[in-house]
Write a protein that holds these residues in place. Structure first.
Motif, PDB file in Angstrom:
ATOM      1  N   GLN A 177      30.110 -85.100  40.728  1.00 17.77           N
ATOM      2  CA  GLN A 177      30.191 -83.744  41.404  1.00 17.77           C
ATOM      3  C   GLN A 177      31.429 -83.071  41.694  1.00 17.77           C
ATOM      4  OE1 GLN A 177      27.967 -81.506  41.036  1.00 17.77           O
ATOM      5  NE2 GLN A 177      27.065 -80.903  42.891  1.00 17.77           N
ATOM      6  N   TRP A 231      30.180 -74.944  36.264  1.00 15.66           N
ATOM      7  CA  TRP A 231      28.910 -74.551  36.977  1.00 15.66           C
ATOM      8  C   TRP A 231      27.812 -75.140  36.536  1.00 15.66           C
ATOM      9  CZ3 TRP A 231      30.470 -73.408  41.273  1.00 15.66           C
ATOM     10  CH2 TRP A 231      31.598 -72.709  41.546  1.00 15.66           C
ATOM     11  N   ALA A 232      27.360 -75.504  34.990  1.00 16.42           N
ATOM     12  CA  ALA A 232      26.160 -76.031  34.636  1.00 16.42           C
ATOM     13  C   ALA A 232      26.287 -77.469  34.995  1.00 16.42           C
ATOM     14  CB  ALA A 232      26.430 -75.906  33.170  1.00 16.42           C
ATOM     15  N   LEU A 269      25.290 -77.540  38.713  1.00 14.68           N
ATOM     16  CA  LEU A 269      23.850 -77.555  38.996  1.00 14.68           C
ATOM     17  C   LEU A 269      23.034 -78.760  38.544  1.00 14.68           C
ATOM     18  CD1 LEU A 269      21.476 -75.502  39.566  1.00 14.68           C
ATOM     19  CD2 LEU A 269      21.656 -74.606  37.423  1.00 14.68           C
ATOM     20  N   PHE A 329      23.478 -81.288  41.154  1.00 13.85           N
ATOM     21  CA  PHE A 329      22.661 -81.171  42.380  1.00 13.85           C
ATOM     22  C   PHE A 329      21.304 -81.538  42.163  1.00 13.85           C
ATOM     23  CE2 PHE A 329      20.451 -78.293  44.930  1.00 13.85           C
ATOM     24  CZ  PHE A 329      20.884 -78.372  46.418  1.00 13.85           C
ATOM     25  N   LEU A 330      20.652 -81.070  40.948  1.00 15.82           N
ATOM     26  CA  LEU A 330      19.196 -81.464  40.594  1.00 15.82           C
ATOM     27  C   LEU A 330      19.151 -82.897  40.679  1.00 15.82           C
ATOM     28  CD1 LEU A 330      18.278 -78.762  38.182  1.00 15.82           C
ATOM     29  CD2 LEU A 330      17.674 -79.005  40.812  1.00 15.82           C
TER      30      LEU A 330
END
Length: 180
Positions: free
Chosen positions: A25, A34-35, A38, A41-42
Motif C-alpha cells: 500500500q 489508485w486501483a 483501493l 484497502f479492501l
C-alpha cells in the motif's frame, strides 16, 4: 506444547498478509496507483475481519475472508498479467490510475540499482516544466518487482484460504459436538 493449531497458524498468516499488504500500500501510494490502493484497502479490512473471526470463534467472518481470498488471488493474477503484458494488457496504460493521471509504478524509477536522470523537455512551453525521465542500470526491472509482490500475495492468500477452511471445519465440529 510445541505445537501450533490451525487457528494459531491462521492468525500468523493473517498477520503476515497485513504486513505484506501494508508494505504494498505504501509503494502504491507513492506511485499514485489508485486501483491497487483501493484493492489493498479492501484487503486490509477483510484480513482484519478474518483475524477477528479467528480470534473470536466467528466462522461467518472467516467465510467472508475465504470468499475475499478468491477475489484477491484473481486480482493478483490480473496484476501479474498486466505487468507482463499478457492477454492484450499493457503496463504502459493508465488503468491502474483509473485514467486520472500519468503516474506509473513507483518501482519504475526507484527500483534497486536504478539511476534516475531528468532531461528537460525540448519545448517547455507545452509541458509546463515537465521533464523526461531516463532510468538506467536497474538490477531488476520494475515489472518483475510488481510480479514478485503479487506472487507473494497469492502464496499467502492460498495458504490463508487452506487454513481458514480448516479452522471453519474445526469450529463447525465443535459447534456440532456441543448440541445435545
Amino acid at each position: 506444547m510445541g505445537f501450533c493449531s490451525g487457528r494459531c497458524t491462521l492468525v500468523f498468516l493473517c498477520t503476515l498478509q497485513l504486513l505484506a499488504v501494508l508494505e504494498r500500500q505504501i509503494f502504491d501510494f507513492l506511485g499514485y496507483q489508485w486501483a491497487p490502493i483501493l484493492a489493498n484497502f479492501l484487503h486490509i479490512i477483510v484480513v482484519i475481519l478474518g483475524l477477528f473471526g479467528t480470534i473470536q470463534y466467528r466462522p461467518k467472518y472467516i467465510i467472508a475472508y475465504c470468499v475475499w481470498t478468491g477475489l484477491w488471488v484473481a486480482w493478483n493474477v490480473f496484476i501479474i498479467c498486466f505487468y507482463l503484458d499478457v492477454a492484450g494488457l499493457s503496463k504502459e496504460s493508465d488503468i491502474m490510475t483509473f485514467n486520472l493521471s500519468l503516474h506509473r509504478s513507483w518501482w519504475r524509477e526507484h527500483g534497486p540499482g536504478c539511476v534516475r536522470t531528468e532531461v528537460p523537455a525540448p519545448d517547455a512551453r507545452e509541458l509546463q516544466d515537465h521533464a523526461y525521465i531516463s532510468v538506467t542500470g536497474c538490477m531488476l526491472e520494475f515489472q518483475y518487482l510488481e510480479v514478485l509482490h503479487s506472487s507473494a500475495s497469492i502464496l499467502l492468500a492460498l495458504l490463508g484460504f487452506v487454513f481458514a477452511c480448516y479452522v471453519i471445519s474445526v469450529f463447525t465440529e465443535e459447534e456440532d459436538s456441543c448440541k445435545y
